[in-house]
Scaffold this motif. Structure first.
Motif, PDB file in Angstrom:
ATOM      1  N   GLU A 218      22.976 -18.120 -14.618  1.00 63.92           N
ATOM      2  CA  GLU A 218      22.841 -19.263 -13.602  1.00 63.92           C
ATOM      3  C   GLU A 218      22.897 -18.687 -12.217  1.00 63.92           C
ATOM      4  OE1 GLU A 218      23.365 -23.094 -12.553  1.00 63.92           O
ATOM      5  OE2 GLU A 218      23.712 -22.364 -14.679  1.00 63.92           O
ATOM      6  N   ARG A 219      23.273 -17.460 -11.976  1.00 63.21           N
ATOM      7  CA  ARG A 219      22.845 -16.867 -10.524  1.00 63.21           C
ATOM      8  C   ARG A 219      21.451 -16.713 -10.387  1.00 63.21           C
ATOM      9  NH1 ARG A 219      22.230 -11.766  -9.705  1.00 63.21           N
ATOM     10  NH2 ARG A 219      22.991 -10.819 -11.891  1.00 63.21           N
ATOM     11  N   LYS A 220      20.679 -16.451 -11.498  1.00 62.75           N
ATOM     12  CA  LYS A 220      19.231 -16.455 -11.481  1.00 62.75           C
ATOM     13  C   LYS A 220      18.698 -17.745 -10.757  1.00 62.75           C
ATOM     14  CE  LYS A 220      17.776 -12.196 -13.611  1.00 62.75           C
ATOM     15  NZ  LYS A 220      19.371 -11.599 -14.186  1.00 62.75           N
ATOM     16  N   LYS A 221      19.315 -18.610 -11.532  1.00 61.05           N
ATOM     17  CA  LYS A 221      18.688 -20.014 -11.032  1.00 61.05           C
ATOM     18  C   LYS A 221      19.111 -20.269  -9.730  1.00 61.05           C
ATOM     19  CE  LYS A 221      19.642 -24.854 -12.610  1.00 61.05           C
ATOM     20  NZ  LYS A 221      20.326 -25.836 -13.465  1.00 61.05           N
ATOM     21  N   THR A 222      20.296 -19.917  -9.284  1.00 61.50           N
ATOM     22  CA  THR A 222      20.429 -19.944  -7.694  1.00 61.50           C
ATOM     23  C   THR A 222      19.669 -19.513  -6.908  1.00 61.50           C
ATOM     24  OG1 THR A 222      22.996 -20.553  -8.313  1.00 61.50           O
ATOM     25  CG2 THR A 222      22.390 -19.730  -5.995  1.00 61.50           C
ATOM     26  N   ASP A 248      21.972  -7.383  -5.404  1.00 58.46           N
ATOM     27  CA  ASP A 248      21.205  -7.960  -6.221  1.00 58.46           C
ATOM     28  C   ASP A 248      19.598  -8.148  -5.492  1.00 58.46           C
ATOM     29  OD1 ASP A 248      23.046  -9.435  -7.953  1.00 58.46           O
ATOM     30  OD2 ASP A 248      23.866 -10.445  -6.318  1.00 58.46           O
ATOM     31  N   ALA A 249      19.478  -6.995  -4.696  1.00 54.20           N
ATOM     32  CA  ALA A 249      17.987  -6.783  -4.347  1.00 54.20           C
ATOM     33  C   ALA A 249      16.996  -6.674  -5.226  1.00 54.20           C
ATOM     34  CB  ALA A 249      17.932  -5.814  -3.349  1.00 54.20           C
ATOM     35  N   LEU A 250      17.289  -6.141  -6.482  1.00 55.91           N
ATOM     36  CA  LEU A 250      16.294  -5.897  -7.443  1.00 55.91           C
ATOM     37  C   LEU A 250      15.882  -7.227  -8.016  1.00 55.91           C
ATOM     38  CD1 LEU A 250      14.309  -3.870  -8.564  1.00 55.91           C
ATOM     39  CD2 LEU A 250      16.045  -3.258 -10.334  1.00 55.91           C
ATOM     40  N   ASP A 251      16.971  -8.120  -8.435  1.00 53.93           N
ATOM     41  CA  ASP A 251      16.750  -9.278  -8.849  1.00 53.93           C
ATOM     42  C   ASP A 251      15.935 -10.150  -7.968  1.00 53.93           C
ATOM     43  OD1 ASP A 251      18.105  -9.058 -11.217  1.00 53.93           O
ATOM     44  OD2 ASP A 251      20.077  -9.777 -10.469  1.00 53.93           O
ATOM     45  N   VAL A 252      16.252 -10.179  -6.640  1.00 50.06           N
ATOM     46  CA  VAL A 252      15.402 -10.974  -5.621  1.00 50.06           C
ATOM     47  C   VAL A 252      13.863 -10.600  -5.943  1.00 50.06           C
ATOM     48  CG1 VAL A 252      14.621 -11.539  -3.251  1.00 50.06           C
ATOM     49  CG2 VAL A 252      17.135 -11.293  -4.208  1.00 50.06           C
ATOM     50  N   LEU A 253      13.688  -9.208  -5.852  1.00 51.66           N
ATOM     51  CA  LEU A 253      12.308  -8.642  -5.964  1.00 51.66           C
ATOM     52  C   LEU A 253      11.695  -9.168  -7.116  1.00 51.66           C
ATOM     53  CD1 LEU A 253      12.556  -5.012  -4.567  1.00 51.66           C
ATOM     54  CD2 LEU A 253      11.429  -7.128  -3.335  1.00 51.66           C
ATOM     55  N   ASN A 254      12.275  -9.110  -8.345  1.00 50.68           N
ATOM     56  CA  ASN A 254      11.945  -9.295  -9.770  1.00 50.68           C
ATOM     57  C   ASN A 254      11.516 -10.763  -9.768  1.00 50.68           C
ATOM     58  OD1 ASN A 254      12.364  -6.866 -10.614  1.00 50.68           O
ATOM     59  ND2 ASN A 254      13.869  -7.190 -11.712  1.00 50.68           N
ATOM     60  N   VAL A 255      12.380 -11.576  -9.178  1.00 50.24           N
ATOM     61  CA  VAL A 255      12.047 -13.036  -9.268  1.00 50.24           C
ATOM     62  C   VAL A 255      10.825 -13.470  -8.408  1.00 50.24           C
ATOM     63  CG1 VAL A 255      12.767 -15.404  -8.665  1.00 50.24           C
ATOM     64  CG2 VAL A 255      14.312 -13.796 -10.016  1.00 50.24           C
ATOM     65  N   LEU A 256      10.876 -12.725  -7.073  1.00 51.74           N
ATOM     66  CA  LEU A 256       9.534 -13.014  -6.283  1.00 51.74           C
ATOM     67  C   LEU A 256       8.385 -12.711  -6.695  1.00 51.74           C
ATOM     68  CD1 LEU A 256       8.928 -14.129  -3.417  1.00 51.74           C
ATOM     69  CD2 LEU A 256       9.646 -11.696  -2.559  1.00 51.74           C
ATOM     70  N   ALA A 279      12.307 -24.953 -10.433  1.00 52.68           N
ATOM     71  CA  ALA A 279      12.398 -24.498  -9.131  1.00 52.68           C
ATOM     72  C   ALA A 279      10.932 -23.846  -8.794  1.00 52.68           C
ATOM     73  CB  ALA A 279      13.407 -23.354  -8.908  1.00 52.68           C
ATOM     74  N   LEU A 280      10.366 -23.265  -9.786  1.00 49.98           N
ATOM     75  CA  LEU A 280       9.138 -22.662  -9.818  1.00 49.98           C
ATOM     76  C   LEU A 280       7.929 -23.903  -9.664  1.00 49.98           C
ATOM     77  CD1 LEU A 280       7.104 -20.301  -9.226  1.00 49.98           C
ATOM     78  CD2 LEU A 280       7.334 -19.664 -11.786  1.00 49.98           C
ATOM     79  N   GLN A 281       8.098 -24.999 -10.481  1.00 49.68           N
ATOM     80  CA  GLN A 281       7.261 -26.159 -10.354  1.00 49.68           C
ATOM     81  C   GLN A 281       7.465 -26.931  -9.059  1.00 49.68           C
ATOM     82  OE1 GLN A 281       8.801 -28.253 -13.865  1.00 49.68           O
ATOM     83  NE2 GLN A 281       7.629 -27.181 -15.304  1.00 49.68           N
ATOM     84  N   GLN A 282       8.630 -26.804  -8.216  1.00 49.37           N
ATOM     85  CA  GLN A 282       8.551 -27.366  -7.303  1.00 49.37           C
ATOM     86  C   GLN A 282       7.821 -26.603  -5.937  1.00 49.37           C
ATOM     87  OE1 GLN A 282      12.360 -29.086  -5.628  1.00 49.37           O
ATOM     88  NE2 GLN A 282      13.237 -29.094  -7.945  1.00 49.37           N
ATOM     89  N   ALA A 283       7.895 -25.343  -6.280  1.00 52.84           N
ATOM     90  CA  ALA A 283       7.271 -24.327  -5.448  1.00 52.84           C
ATOM     91  C   ALA A 283       5.885 -24.500  -5.595  1.00 52.84           C
ATOM     92  CB  ALA A 283       7.700 -22.791  -5.789  1.00 52.84           C
ATOM     93  N   ALA A 284       5.382 -24.623  -6.694  1.00 56.56           N
ATOM     94  CA  ALA A 284       3.668 -24.955  -6.827  1.00 56.56           C
ATOM     95  C   ALA A 284       3.398 -25.964  -6.225  1.00 56.56           C
ATOM     96  CB  ALA A 284       3.514 -24.859  -8.470  1.00 56.56           C
ATOM     97  N   THR A 285       4.052 -26.991  -5.912  1.00 56.19           N
ATOM     98  CA  THR A 285       3.768 -28.356  -5.201  1.00 56.19           C
ATOM     99  C   THR A 285       3.621 -28.006  -3.846  1.00 56.19           C
ATOM    100  OG1 THR A 285       5.967 -29.171  -4.812  1.00 56.19           O
ATOM    101  CG2 THR A 285       4.987 -29.770  -6.815  1.00 56.19           C
ATOM    102  N   LEU A 286       4.181 -26.719  -3.127  1.00 59.83           N
ATOM    103  CA  LEU A 286       4.121 -26.701  -1.799  1.00 59.83           C
ATOM    104  C   LEU A 286       2.751 -26.059  -1.491  1.00 59.83           C
ATOM    105  CD1 LEU A 286       7.712 -25.008  -1.259  1.00 59.83           C
ATOM    106  CD2 LEU A 286       6.553 -27.263  -0.889  1.00 59.83           C
TER     107      LEU A 286
END
Length: 344
Positions: A218-222, A248-256, A279-286
């Motif tokens: 859930e945190r990764k979803k946020t 959570d810096a490593l999580d940010v880098l991994n997701v990014l 969320a990634l599908q919405q990002a793709a629309t950008l």
């Protein structure tokens, strides 16, 4: 590391395991090995299984017997002839004091009058003093001592160390192998979830398994939603970074890193099936229409992806970067890329 006896290699390591034993049968034995593979691909499991096999008193069919005294000790995680050296907790380097402590182990006779195994994890993180202290053991090892050095980045291992080891590079698992293995580990999970987890883990099945079992999903979803807001210009970068950079810096880098790798492929191909997760599908629309298959935009995306990969390397190394500044810089680049006037 699991304390249980490991009697079978991971599917993508089976061929390497059999080839290694064929070389042993041909008399090609060494007292020091540098075992390399990508992070979280199972090389430590491979090395542990190898150590347990070497310690076994009556190995059979390239496997530890599981019944002798050495195997019973290995199964309990208490074999005195097997020692693991790795960076201490909250440290990224292997220090000279840790190597000095090996001296007593090396100079003490085997408890079972067999071999003694030293598994040194993250060999690229030996500092120069620790490496120099290790050299003597590698150059003049007792006849019954075998060194197993592990590394994600073998080219970063000091040449004085790697040159004294026999190189053993383990293969990367294929997507099919990874998905088949995940299906045996978490059969109750839908195949679509396993595919997404493997995609997010950038092909690492062990990391995908952790993702599937991670209670912090859930945190990764946020985090994904926060990244999306950064891309939209609806989140102040410094405020987002202040929430994540300490723990959570490593999580940010991994997701990014995952997001950018997918967006690069999508921007070039236009294949929507590559994009998984709301969320990634919405990002793709950008991605602006005029940017699809545009070389300039794909180069910018790829450049940012490479910067994130470099940041991941820095975090994994001993350089100890300023995580707050590092994340702010990368996220400002992300925001700028998707909020330029030409993209409106």
């Amino acid at each position: 590391m699991s304390k249980a006896l490991i009697t079978s290699p991971l599917p993508w390591h089976r061929e390497a395991w059999d080839a290694f034993h064929q070389q042993l049968r041909n008399g090609q034995i060494s007292h020091s090995f540098l075992i390399s593979a990508e992070a979280q691909s199972g090389k430590r499991l491979f090395a542990t299984m190898l150590a347990q096999w070497l310690l076994c008193e009556t190995p059979k069919h390239n496997q530890a017997c599981g019944q002798c005294g050495a195997c019973l000790l290995s199964d309990a995680g208490s074999n005195p002839d097997f020692i693991i050296v790795q960076p201490e907790e909250k440290s990224k380097i292997i220090k000279i004091d840790q190597i000095r402590e090996l001296k007593q182990f090396i100079e003490t006779s085997s408890h079972s009058f067999g071999k003694r195994i030293i598994l040194l994890d993250s060999a690229e993180n030996l500092n120069i003093n620790a490496a120099n202290a290790l050299l003597k053991g590698l150059e003049e090892p007792p006849a019954d001592v075998i060194f197993l050095l592990l590394s994600d980045r073998p080219k970063s291992v000091l040449a004085t160390i790697s040159s004294r080891c026999r190189a053993l590079k383990l293969p990367k698992p294929t997507t099919e192998q990874s998905l088949q293995w995940l299906a045996t580990q978490v059969p109750e999970t839908a195949s679509e979830e396993r595919e997404f987890a493997l995609d997010y883990a950038q092909g690492s099945p062990l990391k995908a398994l952790i993702t599937l079992a991670d209670e912090s999903a859930e945190r990764k979803k946020t985090l994904g939603n926060d990244l999306l807001n950064v891309m939209k210009g609806q989140e102040i970068v410094s405020k987002m970074v202040s929430r994540y950079y300490k723990n959570d810096a490593l999580d940010v880098l991994n997701v990014l890193s995952y997001w950018l790798s997918v967006l690069v492929k999508f921007q070039i191909s236009g294949n929507k099936e590559l994009v998984k997760g709301r969320a990634l599908q919405q990002a793709a629309t950008l991605i602006p229409d005029q940017a699809f298959q545009a070389r300039e935009f794909s180069c910018a995306l790829l450049g940012l992806y490479e910067n994130v990969c470099e940041a991941q390397t820095q975090v994994a190394s001993v350089s100890n970067p300023n995580m707050q500044l590092l994340l702010e810089d990368l996220l400002l680049q992300l925001q700028h890329l998707f909020r330029q006037d030409t993209h409106d």
